[in-house]
Design a protein around this motif. Structure first.
Motif, PDB file in Angstrom:
ATOM      1  N   LEU A  96      53.091  47.211  51.649  1.00 25.57           N
ATOM      2  CA  LEU A  96      52.134  47.698  52.648  1.00 25.57           C
ATOM      3  C   LEU A  96      51.193  46.609  53.167  1.00 25.57           C
ATOM      4  O   LEU A  96      50.135  46.919  53.700  1.00 25.57           O
ATOM      5  CB  LEU A  96      51.302  48.842  52.042  1.00 25.57           C
ATOM      6  N   GLY A  97      51.573  45.358  53.001  1.00 23.91           N
ATOM      7  CA  GLY A  97      50.711  44.257  53.431  1.00 23.91           C
ATOM      8  C   GLY A  97      50.318  44.328  54.896  1.00 23.91           C
ATOM      9  O   GLY A  97      49.184  44.020  55.256  1.00 23.91           O
ATOM     10  N   ASP A  98      51.242  44.783  55.744  1.00 27.58           N
ATOM     11  CA  ASP A  98      50.955  44.850  57.179  1.00 27.58           C
ATOM     12  C   ASP A  98      50.107  46.064  57.542  1.00 27.58           C
ATOM     13  O   ASP A  98      49.514  46.120  58.613  1.00 27.58           O
ATOM     14  CB  ASP A  98      52.252  44.861  57.986  1.00 27.58           C
ATOM     15  N   VAL A  99      50.020  47.059  56.632  1.00 29.79           N
ATOM     16  CA  VAL A  99      49.261  48.283  56.892  1.00 29.79           C
ATOM     17  C   VAL A  99      47.906  48.253  56.188  1.00 29.79           C
ATOM     18  O   VAL A  99      46.868  48.471  56.797  1.00 29.79           O
ATOM     19  CB  VAL A  99      50.051  49.532  56.426  1.00 29.79           C
ATOM     20  N   VAL A 100      47.938  47.997  54.887  1.00 29.54           N
ATOM     21  CA  VAL A 100      46.719  48.026  54.075  1.00 29.54           C
ATOM     22  C   VAL A 100      46.063  46.658  54.008  1.00 29.54           C
ATOM     23  O   VAL A 100      44.848  46.527  54.070  1.00 29.54           O
ATOM     24  CB  VAL A 100      47.027  48.544  52.644  1.00 29.54           C
ATOM     25  N   GLY A 101      46.876  45.622  53.866  1.00 33.03           N
ATOM     26  CA  GLY A 101      46.358  44.270  53.766  1.00 33.03           C
ATOM     27  C   GLY A 101      46.744  43.613  52.463  1.00 33.03           C
ATOM     28  O   GLY A 101      47.631  44.069  51.747  1.00 33.03           O
ATOM     29  N   LYS A 102      46.057  42.537  52.147  1.00 33.66           N
ATOM     30  CA  LYS A 102      46.329  41.756  50.943  1.00 33.66           C
ATOM     31  C   LYS A 102      45.337  42.153  49.858  1.00 33.66           C
ATOM     32  O   LYS A 102      44.158  42.315  50.121  1.00 33.66           O
ATOM     33  CB  LYS A 102      46.192  40.270  51.270  1.00 33.66           C
ATOM     34  N   VAL A 103      45.841  42.289  48.636  1.00 38.03           N
ATOM     35  CA  VAL A 103      44.991  42.677  47.512  1.00 38.03           C
ATOM     36  C   VAL A 103      44.863  41.497  46.561  1.00 38.03           C
ATOM     37  O   VAL A 103      45.864  40.919  46.139  1.00 38.03           O
ATOM     38  CB  VAL A 103      45.577  43.894  46.756  1.00 38.03           C
ATOM     39  N   GLU A 104      43.619  41.147  46.240  1.00 33.14           N
ATOM     40  CA  GLU A 104      43.351  40.073  45.282  1.00 33.14           C
ATOM     41  C   GLU A 104      42.546  40.642  44.123  1.00 33.14           C
ATOM     42  O   GLU A 104      41.640  41.443  44.324  1.00 33.14           O
ATOM     43  CB  GLU A 104      42.513  38.966  45.934  1.00 33.14           C
ATOM     44  N   VAL A 105      42.889  40.208  42.909  1.00 29.50           N
ATOM     45  CA  VAL A 105      42.108  40.587  41.736  1.00 29.50           C
ATOM     46  C   VAL A 105      40.948  39.596  41.639  1.00 29.50           C
ATOM     47  O   VAL A 105      41.151  38.393  41.481  1.00 29.50           O
ATOM     48  CB  VAL A 105      42.956  40.546  40.444  1.00 29.50           C
ATOM     49  N   VAL A 106      39.718  40.087  41.780  1.00 29.19           N
ATOM     50  CA  VAL A 106      38.521  39.251  41.694  1.00 29.19           C
ATOM     51  C   VAL A 106      38.116  39.079  40.237  1.00 29.19           C
ATOM     52  O   VAL A 106      37.721  38.000  39.812  1.00 29.19           O
ATOM     53  CB  VAL A 106      37.355  39.881  42.511  1.00 29.19           C
ATOM     54  N   GLN A 107      38.240  40.166  39.477  1.00 28.73           N
ATOM     55  CA  GLN A 107      37.788  40.167  38.088  1.00 28.73           C
ATOM     56  C   GLN A 107      38.498  41.275  37.343  1.00 28.73           C
ATOM     57  O   GLN A 107      38.689  42.360  37.876  1.00 28.73           O
ATOM     58  CB  GLN A 107      36.280  40.407  38.079  1.00 28.73           C
ATOM     59  N   GLY A 108      38.907  40.998  36.116  1.00 32.24           N
ATOM     60  CA  GLY A 108      39.446  42.055  35.258  1.00 32.24           C
ATOM     61  C   GLY A 108      40.946  42.004  35.070  1.00 32.24           C
ATOM     62  O   GLY A 108      41.653  41.215  35.696  1.00 32.24           O
TER      63      GLY A 108
ATOM     64  N   MET B 275      37.168  44.771  51.862  1.00 31.80           N
ATOM     65  CA  MET B 275      36.312  45.580  50.999  1.00 31.80           C
ATOM     66  C   MET B 275      36.597  45.187  49.554  1.00 31.80           C
ATOM     67  O   MET B 275      37.690  44.714  49.229  1.00 31.80           O
ATOM     68  CB  MET B 275      36.509  47.073  51.210  1.00 31.80           C
ATOM     69  N   LYS B 276      35.591  45.360  48.723  1.00 31.63           N
ATOM     70  CA  LYS B 276      35.764  45.174  47.286  1.00 31.63           C
ATOM     71  C   LYS B 276      35.550  46.525  46.634  1.00 31.63           C
ATOM     72  O   LYS B 276      34.643  47.263  47.007  1.00 31.63           O
ATOM     73  CB  LYS B 276      34.753  44.175  46.717  1.00 31.63           C
ATOM     74  N   GLU B 277      36.424  46.822  45.656  1.00 28.60           N
ATOM     75  CA  GLU B 277      36.278  48.071  44.921  1.00 28.60           C
ATOM     76  C   GLU B 277      36.344  47.793  43.424  1.00 28.60           C
ATOM     77  O   GLU B 277      36.999  46.845  42.995  1.00 28.60           O
ATOM     78  CB  GLU B 277      37.335  49.091  45.330  1.00 28.60           C
ATOM     79  N   ARG B 278      35.623  48.619  42.682  1.00 28.87           N
ATOM     80  CA  ARG B 278      35.586  48.497  41.218  1.00 28.87           C
ATOM     81  C   ARG B 278      36.178  49.759  40.612  1.00 28.87           C
ATOM     82  O   ARG B 278      35.821  50.865  41.004  1.00 28.87           O
ATOM     83  CB  ARG B 278      34.158  48.329  40.719  1.00 28.87           C
ATOM     84  N   PHE B 279      37.098  49.573  39.640  1.00 29.95           N
ATOM     85  CA  PHE B 279      37.651  50.721  38.924  1.00 29.95           C
ATOM     86  C   PHE B 279      36.568  51.265  38.007  1.00 29.95           C
ATOM     87  O   PHE B 279      36.027  50.545  37.175  1.00 29.95           O
ATOM     88  CB  PHE B 279      38.872  50.331  38.090  1.00 29.95           C
TER      89      PHE B 279
ATOM     90  N   GLY C 222      42.833  45.017  35.111  1.00 27.16           N
ATOM     91  CA  GLY C 222      43.378  46.282  35.574  1.00 27.16           C
ATOM     92  C   GLY C 222      42.696  47.491  34.959  1.00 27.16           C
ATOM     93  O   GLY C 222      42.905  48.607  35.390  1.00 27.16           O
ATOM     94  N   GLY C 223      41.865  47.265  33.933  1.00 29.77           N
ATOM     95  CA  GLY C 223      41.150  48.356  33.300  1.00 29.77           C
ATOM     96  C   GLY C 223      39.848  48.679  34.020  1.00 29.77           C
ATOM     97  O   GLY C 223      39.545  48.117  35.083  1.00 29.77           O
ATOM     98  N   VAL C 224      39.074  49.582  33.438  1.00 30.86           N
ATOM     99  CA  VAL C 224      37.767  49.937  33.997  1.00 30.86           C
ATOM    100  C   VAL C 224      36.937  48.668  34.134  1.00 30.86           C
ATOM    101  O   VAL C 224      36.928  47.812  33.248  1.00 30.86           O
ATOM    102  CB  VAL C 224      37.062  50.977  33.094  1.00 30.86           C
ATOM    103  N   GLY C 225      36.261  48.524  35.270  1.00 28.72           N
ATOM    104  CA  GLY C 225      35.455  47.339  35.543  1.00 28.72           C
ATOM    105  C   GLY C 225      36.181  46.308  36.393  1.00 28.72           C
ATOM    106  O   GLY C 225      35.558  45.397  36.947  1.00 28.72           O
ATOM    107  N   THR C 226      37.499  46.429  36.522  1.00 24.27           N
ATOM    108  CA  THR C 226      38.264  45.508  37.359  1.00 24.27           C
ATOM    109  C   THR C 226      37.775  45.610  38.800  1.00 24.27           C
ATOM    110  O   THR C 226      37.513  46.710  39.303  1.00 24.27           O
ATOM    111  CB  THR C 226      39.775  45.826  37.278  1.00 24.27           C
ATOM    112  N   ILE C 227      37.660  44.459  39.452  1.00 18.65           N
ATOM    113  CA  ILE C 227      37.244  44.419  40.857  1.00 18.65           C
ATOM    114  C   ILE C 227      38.386  43.838  41.682  1.00 18.65           C
ATOM    115  O   ILE C 227      38.919  42.770  41.355  1.00 18.65           O
ATOM    116  CB  ILE C 227      35.967  43.576  41.045  1.00 18.65           C
ATOM    117  N   LEU C 228      38.772  44.568  42.718  1.00 15.70           N
ATOM    118  CA  LEU C 228      39.788  44.121  43.663  1.00 15.70           C
ATOM    119  C   LEU C 228      39.145  43.855  45.014  1.00 15.70           C
ATOM    120  O   LEU C 228      38.195  44.538  45.400  1.00 15.70           O
ATOM    121  CB  LEU C 228      40.867  45.192  43.859  1.00 15.70           C
TER     122      LEU C 228
END
Length: 159
Positions: free
Chosen positions: A35-47, A69-73, A49-55
């Motif tokens: 879905l790169g052309d629809v949603v975009g590129k996802v980078e792991v900023v921190q973590g 946008m940045k999101e935190r689990f 994959g568990g709680v607290g991970t920031i994408l």
């Protein structure tokens, strides 16, 4: 002003298989791949994959609004197969939402299929309530459909 949206998407993949992907960083890799052309590129900023991970999601060129946008689990619950993420920067935060929280829950429909319940909870100043119409579950619905189709094809090719 507070709001809630919810939408169910049926996917022809067992709940346990779907959850293994949705609960992990494998989902971010599939977003890039499928879905790169629809949603975009996802980078792991921190973590990990568990709680607290920031994408960080970098939207495709031409997408209206902020370019990322940045999101935190905030919740990953294996028992009820629930994953929650909150936007912490960019995206909906930059256009005026105080809180924008996305949830994906994988529900077992039967042995061979699942329901992906996509929901959004948001809070926005009453003066900006016209922006509430921008809240949507659509990206999560597309994600469920595309990843579900990918996993179904993968499962069928190993039979």
């Amino acid at each position: 002003m507070r709001g809630h949206l919810s939408q169910d998407t049926v996917v022809e993949v067992p709940a346990a298989v779907l959850w293994d992907v949705f609960r992990s960083l494998q989902l971010a890799k599939l977003v890039d791949e499928l879905l790169g052309d629809v949603v975009g590129k996802v980078e792991v900023v921190q973590g990990d994959g568990g709680v607290g991970t920031i994408l960080k999601i970098i939207f495709p060129p031409g997408t209206p609004g902020p370019g990322y946008m940045k999101e935190r689990f905030t919740i990953i619950d294996d028992e009820i197969r629930l994953k929650e993420a909150e936007t912490i920067e960019g995206g909906f935060k930059d256009v005026g939402f105080d809180v924008y929280r996305m949830r994906l829950q994988i529900l077992e429909k039967d042995a061979e299929s699942s329901i992906v319940r996509s929901s959004v909870d948001y809070e926005i100043d009453d003066k900006l309530q016209e922006l509430a119409s921008q809240a949507t579950t659509k990206p999560m619905e597309i994600l469920a459909e595309v990843v579900g189709k990918y996993l179904k094809e993968k499962l069928n090719s190993t039979k």
